[in-house]
Write an enzyme that holds these catalytic residues in place. Structure first.
Site, PDB file in Angstrom:
ATOM      1  CG  ASP B 274      -2.085   1.006   0.906  1.00  0.00           C
ATOM      2  OD1 ASP B 274      -2.766   0.735   0.620  1.00  0.00           O
ATOM      3  OD2 ASP B 274      -1.243   2.270   1.652  1.00  0.00           O
ATOM      4  N   GLY B 409      -2.870   4.869  -0.543  1.00  0.00           N
ATOM      5  CA  GLY B 409      -2.062   4.223  -1.777  1.00  0.00           C
ATOM      6  C   GLY B 409      -4.034   3.432  -2.374  1.00  0.00           C
TER       7      GLY B 409
END
Lengths: 428, 514
Positions: B274, B409
């Protein structure tokens, strides 16, 4: 005339003895007023000539920085400026050139004296004259002192407004001038009430912009909206204007008395007065009754702060059912605050000036239900189990006239309601 | 004379107050005019202290000036001693009292106060708050600390924490625990938490941990010289620095290095997929020198950001910060002029700012997310929860607080996928992104304004965005739009292209693709 308040039968406080002690004063200096004055005067810049302490004070008093480049700043004196005074004037010219070049929107520039500039006797009036000539007609340059050695908190506004009076044009029109920087919403309410009674023209000082055609003269009568405007009062009288002395427009009673006194000056009949004020008066009474429920029978102790203390004590005791234990004010100017003192029933200690340690001793001994004090004292007193109301909010919040009367009571009742609400228990 | 809008540091006597307020049993008598008492509210409001700072101000007024400010000082000192019965006093002048030259130090010497009275010379017109704190602590230590027998077990002093310090409260807890894991106990924490009698027994420690060079370096050097106590040079903020710190302490003490990393999450969080979106995020770092240096290392080595600019407001740290900037291949901005910092940020267009509360406001205005890493402090910098900057937990806190202002993300990926979605356009704004309150005027769907007003110029050259290109630019997600605009303009300028078309935009995109 029957709208004028009844005075306490036991006698008011006008001739009561005043406790004066000399010690540490826990108060702001007059520079603090710049925080609200610069919002009120939209084309003015306030340039403090002072030290890093002054800049730090303004920043701390402003609390949060919400303005990209605010219309106030500090020309910080440095070691080299203290060496020779001729230098300081030239340096100041440079700073002002730089400032006005960047801020072409500025029409009024206030050079604001501070403790260090006063101590080194930097002549700001000479600087202001010189700059006024240089920048005329686009910028008017005035000077006043907000220094802590000469002014206490709200006196900064007084000094600022007083500096504006001598340069106002002469007018021979009959007019009413309202004096004091109020939030726009409040100012508009006041003007609307007066206009509905047929009183006019009504002008305000400070005007929002420099190019307003505000004048002053012998046919000007003025009413103060704030109790701390002693010097401005004197300057206006010097220009031939006449003061309408009245209780200050806090709460229903104060607002009515203030309006009634002005209305009398302008020959407004009872019927008109009644028709204009009846509805907002009723609303104010209702709002105060609700907001002051938790204040009834409670005691209050004022530390000196804004000079609003006496009118507020009058409001809290007469309209909210509180008992005042001590009413401390930085200054008591009887020519201005007299009508409020007349209405305040005898009983509380009236104190002027401060020795904060001794006053704290008295406060702790009295254990008031509510203590009105500055930000430096509030949390420490709360930690000792006293409920407090920070005084500065009374200056920053709209609290004048009928529609705010309930809010004003609310400012005082909120801390008490809060301490009733919280169930934080005791340590296990 | 210097025009100042906002200041990063207060005057030096505020630094002295930070030392006094952090301590117990010490009282500060400050020769100062009325109004200087405003400084009390910094402590009672920002830090929510439940006591008044232990400061007595003489609060002289104009009428005292010609007559007797000196006696006023003497009386204040006598009264303060009688009322507060401190173990020691510090005395000094604020900026105005410095000008009237009453010499509080000299006067106090003659008054027979039965406890140590430490005079402070803090030049208000040259120096600032950090200097004031450092000098005050140094004078207190120099006066009160004496050589004493070392403790049998290895102990250290933690020096530097003060009242109104950025997360000092929690850093003390974290570092105390870290050292305890190594078998080292803390002798004295000072100035915060100590009394004058604690200062007197500082010499019993084997070494000093210099937590904040800004406020305690002079004292650390003095104790090294006079009490033979080495001090640590590494400030343990970030994973790498914390590990280095442990190694440094091990070297000083001869103990085995030990660091319990079982609660350390930053490295894995930073590695996890992420976090890929953090790669090369352009950050600008500004604050006090110590926190900036620490943040730069974390930003580059532990978060994978690109440091595009850094600097500090305290001139005392100019040298180390300049050499740090060199390591990072960027220029160092050493200034206490807020407007200069703002201009610098505007020119660099970083994707994130690591700064002070002042930069947070700059970020708000420019629409750039900001995480706060350094004083000057704000009420928000005193969270109720445990939130250190130092040590293992400090590293975890850094990861969270720096990532929080950014879009996460996966969310960034989704934003890209749905960028033309009717519910997902610019004006709707991201859910938790404080820096990007949508401005109505920027709505891409509104009728195009006349070409003249659409003209945008790059910093140096004069490049015009054609309408089509401008519209295309607005389709690019807001969080990369600034970068796309700047890259395209640079690309165009370098090639002498004066008008940016949609083609130019995509040529630039291809050119800068990573």
């Amino acid at each position: 005339m029957n709208d004028l308040p009844r005075l306490p039968t036991s006698g008011g406080c006008r001739d009561e003895p005043i406790l004066k002690q000399r010690g540490q004063r826990e108060v702001f200096c007059g520079l603090t007023g710049i925080i609200w004055l610069h919002r009120k005067m939209q084309d003015a810049f306030f340039l403090v000539i002072g030290s890093r302490t002054c800049a730090h004070l303004l920043q701390s008093a402003a609390g949060v920085m919400i303005f990209a480049e605010p219309r106030f700043g500090t020309a910080i004196l440095e070691e080299s400026d203290l060496a020779g005074l001729a230098d300081a004037q030239t340096e100041l010219d440079k700073v002002v050139d730089q400032l006005l070049e960047r801020r072409t929107d500025i029409r009024q520039l206030f050079l604001v004296g501070s403790c260090p500039s006063e101590v080194i006797k930097l002549d700001l009036s000479r600087a202001a004259e010189r700059m006024t000539e240089k920048y005329a007609p686009s910028v008017r340059v005035l000077n006043f002192s907000g220094s802590g050695i000469e002014t206490t908190f709200t006196q900064g506004e007084d000094a600022c407004l007083a500096s504006m009076v001598p340069v106002l044009p002469e007018t021979d029109h009959r007019q009413l001038l309202l004096v004091g920087a109020l939030p726009d919403v409040v100012e508009e309410q006041a003007i609307s009430l007066l206009t509905q009674m047929g009183i006019g023209p009504v002008r305000v000082l400070p005007a929002p912009r420099a190019d307003s055609d505000l004048g002053v003269g012998a046919d000007t009568v003025f009413a103060l909206t704030q109790p701390f405007l002693g010097d401005t009062h004197a300057e206006l009288e010097r220009r031939g204007a006449r003061h309408i002395a009245a209780p200050f427009p806090f709460g229903e009673e104060g607002t009515t008395a203030w309006l009634r006194t002005i209305a009398n000056e302008f020959g407004v009949d009872d019927e008109t007065f009644e028709s204009v004020t009846a509805a907002p008066r009723a609303r104010a009474r209702k709002a105060i009754a609700q907001a002051s429920e938790s204040l009834r029978g409670k005691s209050v102790f004022f530390f000196p702060d804004s000079q609003l203390e006496i009118p507020l004590a009058r409001f809290l005791t007469r309209e909210c059912g509180m008992q005042a234990i001590e009413v401390g004010a930085p200054f008591i100017h009887k020519g201005i605050i007299g009508p409020d003192l007349d209405m305040l029933a005898q009983g509380p200690v009236l104190s002027e000036g401060q020795d904060v340690d001794l006053q704290l001793d008295r406060c702790r001994a009295a254990r008031p239900d509510l203590t009105v004090c500055g930000l430096g004292l509030a949390n420490p007193l709360e930690a000792e189990g006293l409920s407090t109301k920070w005084a500065i909010e009374l200056v920053f919040t709209p609290v004048h006239f009928y529609e705010q009367a309930g809010d004003l009571a609310g400012l005082f009742s909120r801390p008490l309601r809060r301490s009733d609400l919280l169930q934080l228990g005791v340590r296990a | 004379m210097k025009l100042t809008v906002w200041t990063y540091e207060g005057p030096p006597h505020v630094g002295a107050m930070r030392v006094a307020t952090g301590m117990t049993g010490l009282h500060y008598v400050l020769h100062a005019p009325q109004g200087d008492t405003y400084a009390d509210l910094l402590f009672t409001m920002i830090e929510r202290r439940d006591h008044r700072p232990p400061v007595t101000y003489t609060t002289f007024q104009a009428r005292d000036l010609g007559s007797d400010t000196a006696n006023l000082f003497k009386k204040s000192l006598e009264d303060a001693y009688a009322r507060y019965q401190p173990e020691a006093l510090i005395v000094g002048a604020s900026c105005t009292a410095e000008l009237i030259q009453d010499d509080p130090g000299g006067m106090s010497e003659t008054m027979g106060i039965p406890v140590p009275v430490i005079p402070l010379e803090l030049p208000s017109y040259q120096r600032k708050e950090n200097f004031g704190a450092d000098e005050t602590f140094f004078q207190i230590v120099r006066t009160l600390a004496k050589p004493v027998e070392r403790t049998q077990q290895i102990t250290c002093n933690l020096i530097g924490p003060t009242a109104l310090g950025f997360r000092h409260r929690d850093d003390i807890t974290e570092i105390t625990a870290l050292l305890s894991d190594m078998g080292i106990s803390v002798n004295v924490v000072a100035p915060m938490t100590s009394s004058p009698s604690d200062i007197a027994r500082m010499g019993a420690a084997h070494f000093n941990v210099l937590m904040y060079p800004e406020t305690a370096e002079s004292a650390a050097r003095w104790m090294e010289r006079e009490l033979d106590q080495p001090y640590t040079k590494t400030v343990p903020i970030g994973v790498g620095a914390t590990r280095d710190f442990v190694r440094e302490v091990a070297e000083i003490t001869g103990l085995d290095p030990y660091l319990d990393e079982s609660r350390l999450r930053l490295p894995w969080y930073s590695k996890s997929v992420d976090s890929t979106y953090l790669t090369g995020k352009r950050v600008f770092i500004f604050g006090d020198g110590t926190h900036v240096a620490a943040a730069a290392r974390v930003a580059r080595d532990e978060m994978g950001f690109e440091v595009v600019g850094l600097g500090c407001y305290n001139r005392e740290m100019a040298r180390p910060v300049r050499s740090l900037a060199k390591d990072y291949g960027v220029g160092a901005l050493i200034t206490d002029d807020y407007l200069e910092v703002e201009r610098s940020i505007e020119a660099l267009q970083p994707e994130m700012i690591l700064g002070t509360q002042m930069e947070r406001h700059i970020g708000k205005r420019l629409g750039i997310p900001c995480a706060v890493i350094s004083a000057p402090v704000h009420v928000q910098d005193f969270p109720a929860r445990y939130s250190p900057q130092m040590g293992i937990e400090g590293a975890n806190v850094l990861f969270d607080t720096w990532v929080h202002p950014l879009v996460m993300g996966l969310e960034e990926h989704l934003l890209h996928m749905f960028r033309d979605d009717f519910e997902f356009h610019d004006a709707a704004g991201p859910s938790h992104h404080g820096g990007h309150a949508p401005k109505a005027a920027n709505d891409a769907t509104s009728a195009p304004a006349p070409a003249a007003t659409e003209t945008k110029t790059a910093g140096d050259g004069c490049v015009i965005w054609l309408d089509d290109a401008e519209r295309e630019l607005k389709k690019i997600p807001f969080f990369v739009r600034g970068k796309a605009r700047r890259n395209t303009e640079t690309f165009a300028t370098e090639r002498g292209v004066s008008e940016i078309s949609v083609d130019t935009l995509y040529e630039a995109k291809a050119h800068y693709a990573r």
